[in-house]
Design an enzyme around this catalytic site. Structure first.
Site, short mmCIF file in Angstrom:
data_model
loop_
_atom_site.label_atom_id
_atom_site.label_comp_id
_atom_site.label_asym_id
_atom_site.label_seq_id
_atom_site.Cartn_x
_atom_site.Cartn_y
_atom_site.Cartn_z
N HIS A 86 0.86 -1.19 0.00
CA HIS A 86 0.00 0.00 0.00
C HIS A 86 0.89 1.23 0.00
O HIS A 86 1.67 1.45 0.93
CB HIS A 86 -0.91 0.00 1.23
CG HIS A 86 -1.72 1.25 1.37
ND1 HIS A 86 -2.71 1.59 0.49
CD2 HIS A 86 -1.66 2.26 2.28
CE1 HIS A 86 -3.25 2.74 0.85
NE2 HIS A 86 -2.63 3.17 1.94
N ASP A 130 -2.04 3.96 -4.41
CA ASP A 130 -2.78 3.07 -3.52
C ASP A 130 -2.17 1.67 -3.44
O ASP A 130 -1.79 1.21 -2.37
CB ASP A 130 -4.26 2.97 -3.93
CG ASP A 130 -5.07 2.24 -2.87
OD1 ASP A 130 -4.99 2.64 -1.69
OD2 ASP A 130 -5.75 1.26 -3.21
N ARG A 162 18.34 15.08 11.66
CA ARG A 162 18.49 16.42 11.09
C ARG A 162 19.76 16.56 10.26
O ARG A 162 19.95 17.55 9.57
CB ARG A 162 18.50 17.47 12.22
CG ARG A 162 17.22 17.47 13.03
CD ARG A 162 17.23 18.55 14.09
NE ARG A 162 17.30 19.89 13.51
CZ ARG A 162 17.28 21.02 14.24
NH1 ARG A 162 17.22 20.94 15.56
NH2 ARG A 162 17.33 22.19 13.65
N LYS A 213 -0.21 10.78 1.08
CA LYS A 213 0.60 10.20 -0.01
C LYS A 213 0.07 10.63 -1.38
O LYS A 213 0.84 11.08 -2.24
CB LYS A 213 0.61 8.67 0.09
CG LYS A 213 1.20 8.15 1.39
CD LYS A 213 1.29 6.64 1.39
CE LYS A 213 -0.08 5.96 1.30
NZ LYS A 213 -0.92 6.25 2.49
#
Length: 314
Positions: free
Chosen positions: A143, A182, A248, A164
């Site tokens: 998915h 999907d 980071r 998404k």
């Protein structure tokens, strides 16, 4: 989803490569190919059949025919008899070579499809192996969303509703291409390569909450979609969590394992006001730089270390 094994009917290979059918068995439509490996019967022509894989497509070219031409018909038939008795799925003769009558007789006797191509042996072998590697590759469905960004295949994963599809639409508007939304069908075509595509029934469609189903090809044009793409990077989208420590600097490379292959990956927190499309674009370009040997985080770290060393000398 679980990994699946796939096969391909011989009839589809015949159609794809436009092979001439010299002898067609009655059950040729039910002949199934389950391996991408092929075999050139060199040792088999001298009677060595240890470790012979009878599931492989067999290919004969100029070398094998030159060897067989030196024998009288009876001797040639005797050498081919045991070979055809293995009942492999098919024998393909390359270079358009004139086929020995003994081959046709034995193909009929042992019900083995006999095919021919005008292609050179090496060229045909490399082409059919590549074709079979894709067609019968192990695969699974995930998915997610697959897009091509600056030539990089980016698989976007995350929980339903995290954004998404919206990110994919924004990327398409910015000139990139959608591969799947999907459901992404992932094939392991080699020990290092994963290829993603969309199930045919939903190809080029995207679901947007509040709008419904849209057809990317019809709205944005044929240049906005692509049928398949290598998976070069995986981006995990997740809702922003206050207090959670996110990377980071990017000094530590992360990977996601799919079907035994480690793919470079990032985890990107989703927060109101963040432009995901721009972030994904930068991630794609940065991943390409890393594959070309340049790592910005390592370069910055080297500069800092060099500066510290210079200060210590003072």
């Amino acid at each position: 989803m679980l990994e699946s094994e796939f096969t391909i009917p011989l009839s589809k290979i015949i159609e794809e490569f436009e092979l001439e059918v010299i002898y067609e068995t009655k059950d040729i439509d039910s002949v199934i190919i389950a391996t991408a490996d092929i075999n050139r019967p060199g040792l088999q022509m001298i009677g060595f059949f240890d470790y012979f894989d009878h599931q492989r497509i067999q290919i004969m070219g100029k070398v094998e025919f030159t060897y067989l031409e030196q024998f009288a018909s009876d001797e040639r038939a005797a050498r081919l008899e045991k070979y055809f008795s293995q009942k492999f799925p098919a024998l393909v003769i390359t270079r358009g070579l004139q086929i020995f009558p003994e081959m046709i007789e034995l193909a009929e006797k042992y019900n083995v499809p006999l095919l021919r191509t005008e292609d050179a042996t090496s060229a045909f072998m490399s082409t059919i192996i590549s074709y079979l590697n894709v067609q019968i590759a192990p695969r699974r469905t995930r998915h997610g969303v697959l897009v091509e960004v600056y030539g990089e295949g980016i698989l976007i994963l995350g929980e339903s509703g995290v954004g998404k599809s919206e990110a994919a639409i924004e990327l398409v508007k910015r000139g990139h291409r959608l591969v799947a939304d999907d459901a992404v069908e992932i094939k392991r075509v080699s020990n290092k390569t994963l290829v993603g595509s969309s199930p045919e029934i939903i190809r080029h469609f995207v679901e947007l909450r509040g709008i419904g189903i849209i057809d990317i090809k019809e709205i944005f044009g044929i240049g906005a979609v692509k049928d398949t793409e290598n998976i070069n990077m995986i981006i995990h989208l997740e809702p922003w969590e206050e207090g959670k420590q996110y990377d980071r600097l990017g000094m530590v490379d992360e990977y996601t394992n799919i079907m035994g292959i480690n793919i470079p990956s990032l985890t990107i927190p989703v927060k109101l006001g963040r432009n995901l499309a721009v972030i994904i674009e930068v991630a794609a370009m940065n991943n390409r730089q890393k594959r070309m040997g340049y790592n910005a985080a390592v370069e910055l770290n080297n500069r800092l270390m060099q500066q510290m060393e210079e200060q210590l000398k003072l």
